[in-house]
Design a protein around this motif. Structure first.
Motif, PDB file in Angstrom:
ATOM      1  N   ASP A   1       1.032  -1.356   0.025  1.00  0.00           N
ATOM      2  CA  ASP A   1      -0.067   0.027   0.116  1.00  0.00           C
ATOM      3  C   ASP A   1       0.948   1.213  -0.013  1.00  0.00           C
ATOM      4  O   ASP A   1       1.472   1.499   1.128  1.00  0.00           O
ATOM      5  CB  ASP A   1      -0.965   0.076   1.171  1.00  0.00           C
ATOM      6  N   THR A   2       1.190   1.777  -1.279  1.00  0.00           N
ATOM      7  CA  THR A   2       2.233   2.850  -1.131  1.00  0.00           C
ATOM      8  C   THR A   2       1.366   4.384  -0.733  1.00  0.00           C
ATOM      9  O   THR A   2       2.141   5.201  -1.108  1.00  0.00           O
ATOM     10  CB  THR A   2       2.657   2.915  -2.733  1.00  0.00           C
ATOM     11  N   SER A   3       0.381   4.364  -0.441  1.00  0.00           N
ATOM     12  CA  SER A   3      -0.502   5.387   0.346  1.00  0.00           C
ATOM     13  C   SER A   3       0.106   5.252   1.792  1.00  0.00           C
ATOM     14  O   SER A   3      -0.257   6.452   2.521  1.00  0.00           O
ATOM     15  CB  SER A   3      -1.891   5.329   0.148  1.00  0.00           C
TER      16      SER A   3
ATOM     17  N   PHE B   1       1.753   6.803  -7.143  1.00  0.00           N
ATOM     18  CA  PHE B   1       1.054   6.719  -5.678  1.00  0.00           C
ATOM     19  C   PHE B   1       1.081   8.077  -5.497  1.00  0.00           C
ATOM     20  O   PHE B   1       1.512   9.166  -6.143  1.00  0.00           O
ATOM     21  CB  PHE B   1       2.335   6.245  -4.788  1.00  0.00           C
ATOM     22  N   PRO B   2       0.505   8.596  -4.526  1.00  0.00           N
ATOM     23  CA  PRO B   2       0.246   9.942  -4.113  1.00  0.00           C
ATOM     24  C   PRO B   2       1.469  10.467  -3.439  1.00  0.00           C
ATOM     25  O   PRO B   2       2.084  10.140  -2.494  1.00  0.00           O
ATOM     26  CB  PRO B   2      -0.942   9.782  -2.794  1.00  0.00           C
ATOM     27  N   LYS B   3       2.017  11.541  -4.257  1.00  0.00           N
ATOM     28  CA  LYS B   3       3.309  12.084  -3.958  1.00  0.00           C
ATOM     29  C   LYS B   3       3.462  12.707  -2.506  1.00  0.00           C
ATOM     30  O   LYS B   3       4.459  12.679  -1.837  1.00  0.00           O
ATOM     31  CB  LYS B   3       3.610  13.210  -4.923  1.00  0.00           C
ATOM     32  N   ASP B   4       2.204  13.123  -1.930  1.00  0.00           N
ATOM     33  CA  ASP B   4       2.312  13.876  -0.547  1.00  0.00           C
ATOM     34  C   ASP B   4       2.473  12.952   0.494  1.00  0.00           C
ATOM     35  O   ASP B   4       2.842  13.346   1.405  1.00  0.00           O
ATOM     36  CB  ASP B   4       0.822  14.682  -0.519  1.00  0.00           C
ATOM     37  N   VAL B   5       2.584  11.584   0.278  1.00  0.00           N
ATOM     38  CA  VAL B   5       2.838  10.678   1.229  1.00  0.00           C
ATOM     39  C   VAL B   5       4.460  10.740   1.612  1.00  0.00           C
ATOM     40  O   VAL B   5       4.704  10.393   2.613  1.00  0.00           O
ATOM     41  CB  VAL B   5       2.664   8.974   0.752  1.00  0.00           C
ATOM     42  N   PHE B   6       5.318  11.313   0.758  1.00  0.00           N
ATOM     43  CA  PHE B   6       6.690  11.585   1.004  1.00  0.00           C
ATOM     44  C   PHE B   6       6.724  12.718   1.823  1.00  0.00           C
ATOM     45  O   PHE B   6       7.817  13.315   2.353  1.00  0.00           O
ATOM     46  CB  PHE B   6       7.565  11.716  -0.204  1.00  0.00           C
TER      47      PHE B   6
END
Length: 244
Positions: free
Chosen positions: A126-128, A206-211
């Protein structure tokens, strides 16, 4: 006839606009080769090939690039490379391990088994979820953490002094960052950089803001410390040179 002019050697750190640099090198019409990873393992071919090249580029760590070239040629070697803000480079490299499967079965199968294994683990996660990303980065740290430093310098302890770092980086004619990429391209190819000609750009899967999650940021600043130190040093040196 064997060349006697200097040869350009570009240490291609993944996801730092290296494909764009390769594009300009190829457009220069000077003889050379990108992705020399395979060539560098063919001892019976490399001496003959390098004798006729003006440039080489590849995902080859600097120590191996220098050792291989100095073994097969007496020509002067001008080393160049490019690096990127560490958080952005890790995120882009992580995304690339998903992208290689999106580009089709034949493209995917051309990659080494260990890369495909990491890709499969990333695509199954789950890359979120920043916690899962941290686990994936930690589990494949040789590919993601302090990777730019390993490519540019070889292994380096995060407490290496600035004086030692300065000495080790002097072997490069130029280490570019995002801001100085146009200068690098002009130096190695003789052509003006055109932003619309960026190569090998891929969408994020994947959603970039997860980083931007605080836990993930703290993990990267601790575990990717050598890359942050390298990037900060190169940027500060560039700023000093501009002031002068």
């Amino acid at each position: 006839m064997n060349k006697v002019s200097p040869i350009i050697a570009f240490v291609h750190v993944p996801k730092t606009a290296g494909s764009t640099v390769n594009h300009y090198l190829a457009r220069s019409r000077a003889p050379g080769q990108a992705h020399v990873e395979s060539l560098f393992s063919q001892s019976h071919k490399i001496r003959e090939k390098i004798a006729g090249y003006d440039w080489v580029s590849g995902h080859v760590p600097f120590p191996k690039m220098r050792a291989t070239l100095t073994r097969v040629t007496f020509r002067h070697i001008h080393f160049f490379t490019a690096i990127r803000a560490p958080d952005a480079q890790v995120m882009s490299h992580f995304n690339w391990l998903i992208e290689i499967r999106k580009r089709g079965r034949s493209f995917y199968n051309a990659h080494p088994p260990q890369i495909k294994e990491i890709s499969e683990r990333i695509r199954a996660a789950d890359t979120s979820d920043p916690r899962q990303i941290i686990d994936l980065l930690h589990g494949s740290r040789q590919l993601f953490l302090n990777f730019q430093s390993q490519m540019v310098l070889g292994k380096r302890h995060p407490t290496t002094s600035l004086d030692e770092l300065e000495q080790r980086l002097r072997v490069y004619e130029l280490i570019a960052t995002e801001a100085t990429l146009p200068t690098l391209i002009e130096r190695v190819s003789g052509q003006a950089y055109q932003p619309k000609k960026r190569k090998n750009v891929s969408p994020y899967h994947f959603p970039k803001d997860v980083f931007q999650d605080q836990r993930l940021l703290e993990f990267l600043h601790e575990e990717n410390a050598c890359d942050f130190a390298l990037y900060d040093f190169v940027q500060s040196r560039s700023a000093e040179q501009n002031i002068r």
